[in-house]
Design an enzyme around this catalytic site. Structure first.
Site, PDB file in Angstrom:
ATOM      1  CB  CYS A  49      -0.400   9.302  -3.793  1.00  0.00           C
ATOM      2  SG  CYS A  49      -2.090   8.503  -4.416  1.00  0.00           S
ATOM      3  CG  HIS A  50      -3.978  12.227  -8.909  1.00  0.00           C
ATOM      4  ND1 HIS A  50      -3.242  12.211 -10.545  1.00  0.00           N
ATOM      5  CD2 HIS A  50      -5.604  13.133  -9.194  1.00  0.00           C
ATOM      6  CE1 HIS A  50      -4.138  13.166 -11.580  1.00  0.00           C
ATOM      7  NE2 HIS A  50      -5.116  13.963 -11.108  1.00  0.00           N
ATOM      8  CB  THR A  51      -4.959  11.539  -3.526  1.00  0.00           C
ATOM      9  OG1 THR A  51      -5.576  10.845  -3.847  1.00  0.00           O
ATOM     10  CG2 THR A  51      -5.431  12.218  -2.159  1.00  0.00           C
ATOM     11  CG  HIS A  71      -0.627   9.441   0.307  1.00  0.00           C
ATOM     12  ND1 HIS A  71      -0.307  10.484  -0.204  1.00  0.00           N
ATOM     13  CD2 HIS A  71      -0.300   8.331   0.036  1.00  0.00           C
ATOM     14  CE1 HIS A  71      -0.401  10.424  -1.756  1.00  0.00           C
ATOM     15  NE2 HIS A  71      -1.005   9.263  -1.080  1.00  0.00           N
ATOM     16  CD  GLU A  72       1.897   5.999  -4.071  1.00  0.00           C
ATOM     17  OE1 GLU A  72       3.390   6.420  -4.340  1.00  0.00           O
ATOM     18  OE2 GLU A  72       1.012   5.778  -4.379  1.00  0.00           O
ATOM     19  CB  CYS A 101      -5.098   0.236  16.765  1.00  0.00           C
ATOM     20  SG  CYS A 101      -7.241   0.306  16.517  1.00  0.00           S
ATOM     21  CB  CYS A 104     -10.744   1.626  17.178  1.00  0.00           C
ATOM     22  SG  CYS A 104     -10.497   1.064  15.199  1.00  0.00           S
ATOM     23  CB  CYS A 107      -9.491  -3.042  14.724  1.00  0.00           C
ATOM     24  SG  CYS A 107      -7.930  -1.675  13.508  1.00  0.00           S
ATOM     25  CB  CYS A 115      -7.872   1.910  11.761  1.00  0.00           C
ATOM     26  SG  CYS A 115      -7.530   2.183  13.805  1.00  0.00           S
ATOM     27  NE  ARG A 119      -9.527   9.512   7.625  1.00  0.00           N
ATOM     28  CZ  ARG A 119      -9.644  10.548   7.594  1.00  0.00           C
ATOM     29  NH1 ARG A 119      -8.779  11.835   8.419  1.00  0.00           N
ATOM     30  NH2 ARG A 119      -9.390  11.079   6.522  1.00  0.00           N
ATOM     31  CB  CYS A 179      -1.086   5.317  -2.183  1.00  0.00           C
ATOM     32  SG  CYS A 179      -2.408   5.663  -2.652  1.00  0.00           S
ATOM     33  NE  ARG A 377       2.016   6.590  -7.598  1.00  0.00           N
ATOM     34  CZ  ARG A 377       0.804   6.596  -7.908  1.00  0.00           C
ATOM     35  NH1 ARG A 377       0.892   7.294  -8.465  1.00  0.00           N
ATOM     36  NH2 ARG A 377      -0.383   6.467  -7.000  1.00  0.00           N
TER      37      ARG A 377
END
Ligand code: NDP
Ligand SMILES: N[C@@H](CCC(=O)N[C@@H](CSC=O)C(=O)NCC(=O)O)C(=O)O
Ligand code: ZN
Ligand code: ZN
Length: 385
Positions: A49-51, A71-72, A101, A104, A107, A115, A119, A179, A377
């Site tokens: 991903c670009h991130t 993260h994908e 979760c 919290c 959530c 959430c 984090r 993502c 992608r």
């Protein structure tokens, strides 16, 4: 049947980011077994991903090195730690950078998907107990990234950061729901909640922007204007639901701004605009192209540390609204099943974003693919063919 690796460290291939702006090192690492409330996943497919490129560029205030980005990702649960109730070995899963979760303050608010359970430690590159499960051949610790670290054949995530999916869903496509596709689609159908007849403009026609377009189309938007400086995005935009495409470098009259053009095209401005570029000047344009009194602009793009957005307060006084959206406002564990169903029914295009495929060892070329205007992608596979 449980894997022979259960409870033991695993040696496997991973791409380690040792420094900002440097290529990833594809090497063998050790992945510790999952502790309580943790899940070890054998990642089958991951996309870039670009991130990931943003953090590797050194512009991410939370960027820590050495780390394992990614993260994908989608894969199969290899083993679980004590007290894991929601997934089991053999489950097909997607890693979630936005945990859920269910308990919290966030959530239970009914107002957000952000959430708070993991984090804080996620942003520090460690598991909830403050330690890492990744080590290189010298025995040095390697940081986690976004609670996922899918650029490793095996990864360990918190149990709140993973969702089991229908095993019939192909994992090479499913990873994209980790993502980009979910982010754009969710931003349109949840964060903005686009309604039939609404007018929409999308700035930036990568995977995120195109997914906004398909969300807006699914809601019956009357006009979906795609804005991108890259003409290669014209056809993609049309394929994903855009009714118009504007290249601001070519399609504006002399002295005309993109904001003026969009306002002209929509009798006073848009009901919804989306920034999918991460460029703060574009974020301003996107806000100012909104209709007076009710237009909403959704910021999705991620901007570098130190960047700020600005506009005349008058823009907000006169009813335009600035909003942000993370992971499309989607709650990963309770809502992913619905997205998988949308994909399986053909209502949500996912495979169509896979423009490039490579073996995992070519991950550095996959980062280069990101700068090629044809690439939406690149999906990397761990299994050698
Ligand atoms: N909030 C969230 O939850 C998430 C945010 N993101 C962020 O969303 C953004 C988009 O991600 P992704 O779709 O993967 O990225 P891409 O780079 O694939 O897409 C961005 C597009 O914007 C185009 N673009 C660049 N500058 C301009 C400009 N000035 N005007 C119009 N278009 C422009 C790019 O063109 P070109 O190809 O020529 O560069 C490209 O087509 C990124 O900032 C990413 O970090 C991603 C996922 C989740
Ligand atoms: N660490 C970054 C945060 C960048 C960011 O905004 N991330 C998005 C997801 S981008 C996915 O590709 C997000 O969901 N943010 C919410 C969150 O809790 O991180 C920075 O500080 O710039
Ligand atoms: Zn992403
Ligand atoms: Zn929570």
């Amino acid at each position: 049947m449980l894997a022979a690796t259960v409870g033991k460290p695993i040696q496997c291939v991973a791409a380690v980011a040792y420094n900002a702006k440097k290529s990833l090192s594809v090497e063998e690492i050790t992945v510790d077994p999952p502790k309580a409330h943790e899940v070890r996943i054998k990642i089958e497919f991951t996309a870039v991903c670009h991130t990931d490129a943003y953090t590797l560029s050194g512009s991410d205030p939370e960027g820590l090195f050495p780390c394992i980005l990614g993260h994908e990702g989608a894969g199969i649960v290899e083993s679980v730690g004590d007290d894991v109730m929601t997934v089991k070995p053999g489950d097909h899963v997607i890693a979630l950078y936005t945990a859920e979760c269910g308990k919290c303050k966030f959530c239970t608010s009914g107002k957000t998907n952000l959430c708070s359970a993991v984090r804080a430690t996620q942003g520090k590159g460690v598991m909830p107990d403050g330690t890492t499960r990744f080590h290189n051949a010298k025995g040095e610790d390697i940081y986690h990234f976004m609670g996922c670290s899918t650029f490793s054949e095996y990864t360990v995530v918190a149990d709140v950061s993973v969702v089991a999916i229908d095993p019939k869903a192909p994992l090479d496509a499913a990873c994209l729901l980790g993502c980009g596709v979910t982010t754009g689609y969710g931003a349109a159908i949840k964060t903005a909640n686009v309604q039939e007849g609404d007018t929409v403009a999308v700035f930036g026609c990568g995977t995120v922007g195109l997914s906004v377009m398909q969300g807006a189309k699914s809601r019956g938007a009357s006009k979906i204007i795609a804005v991108d400086i890259n003409n290669k995005k014209r056809q993609y935009s049309s394929d994903f639901g855009a009714t118009d495409f504007i290249n601001p470098k070519e399609d504006l009259a002399e002295d005309q701004t993109i904001v003026e053009k969009l306002i002209d095209m929509t009798d006073g401005g848009l009901d919804f605009t989306f920034d999918c570029t991460g460029n703060t000047n574009i974020m301003r344009d996107a806000l100012e192209a909104c209709h007076k009194g009710w237009g909403q602009s959704i910021i999705i793009g991620v901007a570098a540390a130190g960047e700020e957005i600005s506009t005349r307060p008058f823009q907000l006084v006169t009813g335009r609204v600035w909003k942000g959206s993370a992971f499309g406002g989607i709650k990963g564990r309770s809502e992913m099943g619905g997205l998988i169903k949308d994909y399986q029914s053909g209502a949500l295009k996912v495979e169509e974003f896979i423009t490039h495929r490579r073996p995992f060892k070519e991950i550095n070329q996959a980062f280069e693919d990101l700068h090629n205007g044809d690439c939406l992608r690149t999906v990397l596979r761990f299994q050698e063919e």
